[in-house]
Enzyme design. Structure first.
Site, PDB file in Angstrom:
ATOM      1  N   PRO A  65       0.756  -1.192   0.027  1.00 39.16           N
ATOM      2  CA  PRO A  65       0.144   0.122   0.041  1.00 39.16           C
ATOM      3  C   PRO A  65       0.889   1.321   0.066  1.00 39.16           C
ATOM      4  O   PRO A  65       0.373   2.196  -0.705  1.00 39.16           O
ATOM      5  CB  PRO A  65      -0.782  -0.047   1.229  1.00 39.16           C
ATOM      6  CG  PRO A  65      -0.902  -1.630   1.732  1.00 39.16           C
ATOM      7  CD  PRO A  65       0.649  -2.112   1.115  1.00 39.16           C
ATOM      8  N   THR A  95       2.835   1.639  -5.468  1.00 38.41           N
ATOM      9  CA  THR A  95       3.442   3.041  -5.945  1.00 38.41           C
ATOM     10  C   THR A  95       3.507   3.765  -4.539  1.00 38.41           C
ATOM     11  O   THR A  95       2.790   3.954  -3.592  1.00 38.41           O
ATOM     12  CB  THR A  95       1.684   3.758  -6.440  1.00 38.41           C
ATOM     13  OG1 THR A  95       1.583   3.223  -7.675  1.00 38.41           O
ATOM     14  CG2 THR A  95       1.955   5.244  -6.530  1.00 38.41           C
ATOM     15  N   LYS A 170       5.170   7.590 -12.748  1.00 35.13           N
ATOM     16  CA  LYS A 170       3.831   7.367 -12.493  1.00 35.13           C
ATOM     17  C   LYS A 170       3.282   8.367 -11.851  1.00 35.13           C
ATOM     18  O   LYS A 170       2.275   9.171 -12.010  1.00 35.13           O
ATOM     19  CB  LYS A 170       3.863   6.216 -11.591  1.00 35.13           C
ATOM     20  CG  LYS A 170       2.220   6.129 -11.125  1.00 35.13           C
ATOM     21  CD  LYS A 170       1.758   4.834 -10.632  1.00 35.13           C
ATOM     22  CE  LYS A 170       0.252   4.928 -10.353  1.00 35.13           C
ATOM     23  NZ  LYS A 170      -0.361   3.651  -9.590  1.00 35.13           N
TER      24      LYS A 170
END
Lengths: 305, 305
Positions: A65, A95, A170
């Site tokens: 997470p 991420t 990203k």
């Protein structure tokens, strides 16, 4: 291959399933027992820790997470680096912020393990259908080595540069997306209050210099497009709280890099505001409702100062 | 046709020339005598006022710098409405605020003259080559009536709706453009400081959800694209001060409509800041230089409080 897969949530679960389908042997670990049980029922082997999963693997993949989880899963006493064999490649698809990604990759390299950051876009739908985009930060040789494996979980495998650049790509893309969406929301609301039909306005913008994905593919104004969250009460799509997370990572990375991101920071605050009003689970394009005019509370404005 | 053309500057001049080339008779007026002389040398007739130009025309076109000019040229004692015959259509191609456009159109209609706001995009190059886009706010019958004339100065003639909506469409598009450009500038700078190659980053964004005109057609980061102002020291293109003007119109219209435009307002301030630093004449994509990191002044940070 013997794959260690750690982190079996909404994204990691289906990604791991696709690797099982492709014929790999999986050693899996997750803090949620139910997630482990689901994978074991499909043929994976449960490990008692990240360390144990990594110990018998040819490659390690993690999908976690946030940054603190990545640090602890890789660097903790029961973590990947404590168990993995020298030379085994490590792939983190979480991420997280690029600085943490680079720190962990540096620690892994010092231990003799090449590491890639490979965050994804495409959401849970892309994870299930194996059509994710992977943005990969890795040395070129490692990229070539892991590309076939990533291609069993995704469709576009993009090499962004050295470790950390997958995360950078990203969060940069998503910061721009978050800004564009609010820009389109403000613009559509303004046009509507100036008396221009929202469909006509979108048509003009989409053939002009205001053109962007948030306007021509994912327009937030209800009635302008079919098949987008705005046409479905902002259900599905990409949650406000996930956009908020990504903008938090982007502004945090910018702070550490001493890089001004004036619109990025304000966009972050606006999604924070919208999330604070209870909209965290709605698609992020619902932020248009934060910015629109609502019925005024009845009463005369007063001034008693 | 007998065309009255008022406002013969960088945009109006070449637009009027294209109407002369198309065979119309032009009565022209401008406060700058040199602009008048240029058109007269090409066959136009000089008028002593806007009123005089309008008096003998089948249609009136104006191209003026800002809202106060439009009010005075139409509503002043020596203005268009004081001279024009009933029923003659009026076309204002200035970029002004939608509220003024609507007010002037209402005054014209009360006098018996249908009026369209028809601001353009495409710049001086488009004005010269007759390839402008016209965004037209007008009743449908008037739009059909003036469309052939506009097509002699432009390529795309778009009907946006009732009077005022041409201006609304233009400032909405340009507000979104102004926001997107700063968003791309922040994103490209952030990516570069996080170690990702700007060309690679642009490639990823342009095939992903951050995609926008400011990134894929007009990227502000030097070295990413050829043939854009960023490849030419930010010369040419669309000046910062013109973007500043359009964002001023957009935020002003938003204020009057009580419509929140948080990013639009901050973008306005950032272009204001950049213009105040002397960059008003540079292409607006140069705003990336406001946001990038410069060499620090030497010295140790001190704290004497």
């Amino acid at each position: 291959m013997n794959v260690a897969f750690i982190g079996l949530g909404n994204m990691g679960g289906p990604m791991a399933r696709n690797l099982l389908k492709a014929g790999h042997s999986l050693a899996v670990f997750d803090v949620v027992q139910r997630n482990v049980d689901t994978l074991v029922a499909l043929g994976a082997t449960a490990a008692v820790s990240a360390k144990a999963a990594a110990a018998r693997s040819d490659v390690v993949i993690t999908m976690l997470p946030s940054s603190p989880h990545v640090r602890s899963v890789y660097l903790g006493d029961e973590g990947v680096l404590a168990g993995v064999l020298r030379g085994v490649p490590l792939i983190d698809s979480s991420t997280i912020d690029p600085h943490t990604a680079r720190d962990v990759a540096t620690a892994a390299r010092a231990r003799g393990n090449p590491m890639a950051d490979a965050p994804v876009s495409g959401g849970t739908g892309g994870a299930e259908s194996g059509t994710l985009t992977f943005m990969v930060g890795a040395e070129a040789t490692l990229f070539e080595r892991i590309r076939p494996l990533l291609a069993q979980m995704g469709r576009n495998i993009v090499h962004c540069g050295t470790p950390g650049t997958g995360q950078a790509a990203k969060i940069c893309n998503n910061m721009l997306l978050g800004i564009s969406m609010i820009g389109v929301a403000e613009t559509m609301n303004l046009g509507a209050s100036l008396g221009i039909d929202p469909k006509v306005l979108a048509g003009i913008i989409n053939t002009s210099s205001g053109r962007c994905w948030s306007s021509d593919t994912y327009n937030p104004y209800p009635g302008v497009m079919d098949g987008v969250p705005a046409a479905q009460g902002y259900r599905g799509g990409f949650a406000t709280e996930l956009m908020l997370k990504d903008l938090g990572l982007a502004t945090d990375a910018a702070r550490q890099a001493k890089q001004p991101v004036a619109l990025g920071a304000l966009a972050h605050q606006l999604y924070q505001l919208w999330s604070a009003q209870g909209a965290g689970a709605q698609d992020f394009s619902s932020v248009i409702n934060l910015l629109k005019q609502h019925e005024a509370t009845p009463g005369t404005p007063h001034d008693r100062l």
